[in-house]
Design a protein around this motif. Structure first.
Motif, PDB file in Angstrom:
ATOM      1  N   GLU A 175       0.817  -1.212   0.000  1.00 48.57           N
ATOM      2  CA  GLU A 175       0.000   0.000   0.000  1.00 48.57           C
ATOM      3  C   GLU A 175       0.851   1.262   0.000  1.00 48.57           C
ATOM      4  O   GLU A 175       0.414   2.311  -0.478  1.00 48.57           O
ATOM      5  CB  GLU A 175      -0.954  -0.021   1.190  1.00 48.57           C
ATOM      6  CG  GLU A 175      -2.061  -1.057   1.029  1.00 48.57           C
ATOM      7  CD  GLU A 175      -3.001  -1.131   2.210  1.00 48.57           C
ATOM      8  OE1 GLU A 175      -4.073  -1.757   2.059  1.00 48.57           O
ATOM      9  OE2 GLU A 175      -2.677  -0.579   3.287  1.00 48.57           O
ATOM     10  N   ILE A 178       1.453   1.954  -3.872  1.00 52.22           N
ATOM     11  CA  ILE A 178       0.340   2.367  -4.725  1.00 52.22           C
ATOM     12  C   ILE A 178      -0.253   3.700  -4.260  1.00 52.22           C
ATOM     13  O   ILE A 178      -1.159   4.228  -4.889  1.00 52.22           O
ATOM     14  CB  ILE A 178      -0.758   1.282  -4.806  1.00 52.22           C
ATOM     15  CG1 ILE A 178      -1.371   1.000  -3.434  1.00 52.22           C
ATOM     16  CG2 ILE A 178      -0.200   0.012  -5.430  1.00 52.22           C
ATOM     17  CD1 ILE A 178      -2.545   0.025  -3.496  1.00 52.22           C
ATOM     18  N   CYS A 211      -9.554   5.515 -10.138  1.00 56.19           N
ATOM     19  CA  CYS A 211      -9.121   4.118 -10.156  1.00 56.19           C
ATOM     20  C   CYS A 211      -9.916   3.339 -11.188  1.00 56.19           C
ATOM     21  O   CYS A 211     -11.096   3.617 -11.417  1.00 56.19           O
ATOM     22  CB  CYS A 211      -9.303   3.476  -8.787  1.00 56.19           C
ATOM     23  SG  CYS A 211      -8.346   4.267  -7.485  1.00 56.19           S
ATOM     24  N   ARG A 213     -10.528  -0.756 -12.310  1.00 58.04           N
ATOM     25  CA  ARG A 213     -10.267  -2.173 -12.127  1.00 58.04           C
ATOM     26  C   ARG A 213      -9.872  -2.796 -13.459  1.00 58.04           C
ATOM     27  O   ARG A 213     -10.479  -2.510 -14.498  1.00 58.04           O
ATOM     28  CB  ARG A 213     -11.485  -2.874 -11.552  1.00 58.04           C
ATOM     29  CG  ARG A 213     -11.220  -4.308 -11.127  1.00 58.04           C
ATOM     30  CD  ARG A 213     -12.235  -4.784 -10.137  1.00 58.04           C
ATOM     31  NE  ARG A 213     -12.009  -6.159  -9.754  1.00 58.04           N
ATOM     32  CZ  ARG A 213     -12.660  -6.777  -8.801  1.00 58.04           C
ATOM     33  NH1 ARG A 213     -13.614  -6.134  -8.129  1.00 58.04           N
ATOM     34  NH2 ARG A 213     -12.405  -8.027  -8.488  1.00 58.04           N
ATOM     35  N   GLY A 217      -5.475  -6.402 -12.153  1.00 56.06           N
ATOM     36  CA  GLY A 217      -5.542  -5.855 -10.808  1.00 56.06           C
ATOM     37  C   GLY A 217      -6.216  -4.504 -10.775  1.00 56.06           C
ATOM     38  O   GLY A 217      -7.422  -4.391 -10.972  1.00 56.06           O
ATOM     39  N   MET A 218      -5.424  -3.447 -10.586  1.00 58.17           N
ATOM     40  CA  MET A 218      -5.989  -2.115 -10.431  1.00 58.17           C
ATOM     41  C   MET A 218      -5.029  -1.057 -10.970  1.00 58.17           C
ATOM     42  O   MET A 218      -3.826  -1.105 -10.705  1.00 58.17           O
ATOM     43  CB  MET A 218      -6.254  -1.826  -8.941  1.00 58.17           C
ATOM     44  CG  MET A 218      -6.956  -0.516  -8.665  1.00 58.17           C
ATOM     45  SD  MET A 218      -8.711  -0.538  -9.098  1.00 58.17           S
ATOM     46  CE  MET A 218      -9.332  -1.687  -7.864  1.00 58.17           C
ATOM     47  N   PHE A 238      -1.355  -1.884  -9.621  1.00 58.52           N
ATOM     48  CA  PHE A 238      -1.300  -3.050  -8.740  1.00 58.52           C
ATOM     49  C   PHE A 238      -1.606  -4.274  -9.588  1.00 58.52           C
ATOM     50  O   PHE A 238      -2.630  -4.333 -10.264  1.00 58.52           O
ATOM     51  CB  PHE A 238      -2.325  -2.952  -7.605  1.00 58.52           C
ATOM     52  CG  PHE A 238      -2.553  -4.271  -6.922  1.00 58.52           C
ATOM     53  CD1 PHE A 238      -1.530  -4.889  -6.226  1.00 58.52           C
ATOM     54  CD2 PHE A 238      -3.778  -4.916  -7.006  1.00 58.52           C
ATOM     55  CE1 PHE A 238      -1.724  -6.131  -5.621  1.00 58.52           C
ATOM     56  CE2 PHE A 238      -3.990  -6.147  -6.398  1.00 58.52           C
ATOM     57  CZ  PHE A 238      -2.963  -6.758  -5.702  1.00 58.52           C
ATOM     58  N   SER A 244       3.620  -4.234  -7.629  1.00 55.03           N
ATOM     59  CA  SER A 244       3.274  -2.833  -7.858  1.00 55.03           C
ATOM     60  C   SER A 244       4.244  -2.264  -8.886  1.00 55.03           C
ATOM     61  O   SER A 244       5.426  -2.615  -8.910  1.00 55.03           O
ATOM     62  CB  SER A 244       3.331  -2.022  -6.558  1.00 55.03           C
ATOM     63  OG  SER A 244       4.581  -2.188  -5.913  1.00 55.03           O
ATOM     64  N   THR A 379      -8.262  -0.972  -3.984  1.00 57.21           N
ATOM     65  CA  THR A 379      -7.461  -2.192  -4.094  1.00 57.21           C
ATOM     66  C   THR A 379      -7.845  -3.188  -3.015  1.00 57.21           C
ATOM     67  O   THR A 379      -7.962  -4.394  -3.270  1.00 57.21           O
ATOM     68  CB  THR A 379      -5.964  -1.853  -4.022  1.00 57.21           C
ATOM     69  OG1 THR A 379      -5.628  -0.968  -5.099  1.00 57.21           O
ATOM     70  CG2 THR A 379      -5.113  -3.108  -4.128  1.00 57.21           C
ATOM     71  N   ARG A 380      -8.057  -2.705  -1.799  1.00 59.74           N
ATOM     72  CA  ARG A 380      -8.509  -3.601  -0.735  1.00 59.74           C
ATOM     73  C   ARG A 380      -9.844  -4.247  -1.090  1.00 59.74           C
ATOM     74  O   ARG A 380     -10.048  -5.447  -0.874  1.00 59.74           O
ATOM     75  CB  ARG A 380      -8.657  -2.825   0.576  1.00 59.74           C
ATOM     76  CG  ARG A 380      -7.361  -2.383   1.203  1.00 59.74           C
ATOM     77  CD  ARG A 380      -7.643  -1.573   2.455  1.00 59.74           C
ATOM     78  NE  ARG A 380      -6.432  -1.024   3.045  1.00 59.74           N
ATOM     79  CZ  ARG A 380      -6.424  -0.200   4.090  1.00 59.74           C
ATOM     80  NH1 ARG A 380      -7.579   0.187   4.632  1.00 59.74           N
ATOM     81  NH2 ARG A 380      -5.291   0.260   4.579  1.00 59.74           N
TER      82      ARG A 380
END
Length: 441
Positions: A175, A178, A211, A213, A217-218, A238, A244, A379-380
């Motif tokens: 984290e 990112i 952001c 998706r 990932g992201m 991510f 990352s 992301t979480r």
């Protein structure tokens, strides 16, 4: 903030945990090929909370096996690495890279015991100077291909890859990278020197985040105002499960970079940093400062002189840095007063101290997230949705076994304010090995 239950789901990585089992779907990078000599000393490693021994046999093959001899429980880290096998020094039982018993000196010649005994082993593959292992259950014929990460496929002269241990959970480390809002602050200076102070991101300390998706990932895009007509976009990536990617900066020493945040256990992370150019060798000055530091300070890479080798018996002992919790990361209060905003001696040290300085596994119920944490929150959420689907129905992440899914780049783009970053960045965010960035920095 996360609930305690969700936090536990994301941070626990041992056998039988949701995240640990899901990460076993993927190939894991874990060691520099150059750190394993033929018939050299075995090294202790730990991955996803499993303690293992790694060695290179007489024919150059890499073995990753259980650290305990199945005879009477002696430590195999003291084993004799010789004649294409690892021989326990207690009673001489010898194992090959696949965990098979090659010899039992004290057993009668006709004994069938060695046909019934085998130690746990995981397959290893080397590419681009990095050793990867697969810890999942899939047999050879259905195992996913090695992911096509660009940094691991460019020529040797184009890339620097370094390894270090960080004393915190993998998610805390991830984290930090990112989150691009911290960079011009934590890594800044209070005097007029240094490249960070001239960095374009320093002009706008209140970026706006968007952001998106992705299958991989992201994408976390930060928008800063450059002038009345132009926006500066930095898009961090991510990439599942723990990679990352960081955009290049606008100078002659540019490089693409990023990390693999490989979980050692719940409280420690193997941080593998890579910096590379896709179509030409790294600038010689960049390579030198990455490996040697700069004026006694660390860059984003751990310097060769910054390690405090703990020995082969400590998991990843050779990758332990002198900049760690025990030494207070060598914080310099005088430097904080006169030069460096943080007082911490270099880029990665600044990040590591903030990510792991309080707790190895932070209680995320105590957080107060803000606008700049949009990428972290998204992301979480993505990780939790993926983990819950895997736990509840066995659904594997989409395209996780497609090697080309990982052909991704982070980008830094100066765009007209009415041009969407996702549209302009679609082509340059797709890695093409051997080809340049495709845009002007």
């Amino acid at each position: 903030m996360l609930s305690h239950e969700d936090n536990e789901t994301l941070v626990r990585v041992g056998p039988g945990t949701t995240m640990g089992d899901m990460m076993r779907l993927y190939w894991l990078p874990f060691m520099a090929s150059s750190d394993l000599e033929k018939d050299g000393q075995p090294q202790t490693v730990k991955l996803l909370d499993e303690t293992l021994i790694v060695f290179r046999d007489s024919e150059g093959r890499v073995g990753l096996v259980d650290h305990i001899c199945p005879h009477r429980g002696a430590p195999l880290v003291f084993g004799r690495n010789e004649d294409c096998g690892l021989r326990c020094v207690y009673h001489g039982w010898k194992f090959d890279v696949d965990g098979n018993v090659a010899d039992m000196p004290a057993e009668p010649p006709r004994s069938r015991l060695k046909d019934r005994v085998k130690i746990k082993s995981y397959p290893c593959v080397e590419r681009g100077g990095v050793v990867w292992t697969y810890m999942g259950d899939e047999p050879d014929e259905s195992r996913p291909a090695l992911p096509s990460f660009e940094w691991n496929m460019v020529p040797e002269e184009n890339v620097v890859v370094t390894f270090r241990v960080q004393e915190c959970n993998w998610l805390q480390a991830l984290e930090g990278e990112i989150d691009s809002a911290h960079a011009p602050i934590l890594h800044g200076r209070i005097d007029d020197g240094g490249s960070i102070n001239q960095w374009v991101a320093k002009r706008d300390l209140r970026p706006t985040f968007e952001c998106m998706r992705q299958d991989f990932g992201m994408s976390i895009a930060s928008r800063r105002v450059l002038d009345d007509d132009t926006l500066y976009w930095r898009v961090n990536q991510f990439v599942m499960p723990f990679f990352s990617l960081v955009p290049p900066q606008s100078n002659e020493f540019y490089e693409l970079s990023g990390h693999a945040w490989v979980p050692i256990d719940d409280e420690n992370t193997l941080c593998i940093m890579f910096s590379y150019r896709p179509d030409e060798p790294l600038h010689p000055k960049s390579r030198k400062v990455f490996l040697d530091g700069h004026n006694g300070r660390e860059t984003g890479h751990p310097s060769r002189e910054g390690f405090d080798d703990q020995g082969a018996q400590v998991p990843f002992g050779r990758y332990v840095s002198k900049y760690r919790r025990e030494t207070g990361w060598l914080f310099d209060n005088e430097a904080q007063k006169t030069t460096w905003f943080s007082g911490l001696p270099g880029l990665w040290v600044q990040d590591a101290a903030c990510q792991s300085g309080v707790l190895r596994v932070y209680d995320r119920t105590r957080e107060h997230l803000c606008t700049s944490d949009t990428g972290i929150a998204m992301t979480r959420r993505m990780l939790l949705e993926t983990a819950h689907a895997f736990r509840d129905s066995g659904k594997k992440p989409d395209r996780f076994d497609d090697p080309d899914l990982y052909l991704v780049r982070a980008v830094s783009l100066k765009l007209p304010k009415d041009l969407p970053w996702a549209e302009a960045g679609k082509a340059p965010m797709t890695a093409k090995v051997g080809e340049g960035l495709g845009y002007e920095l």
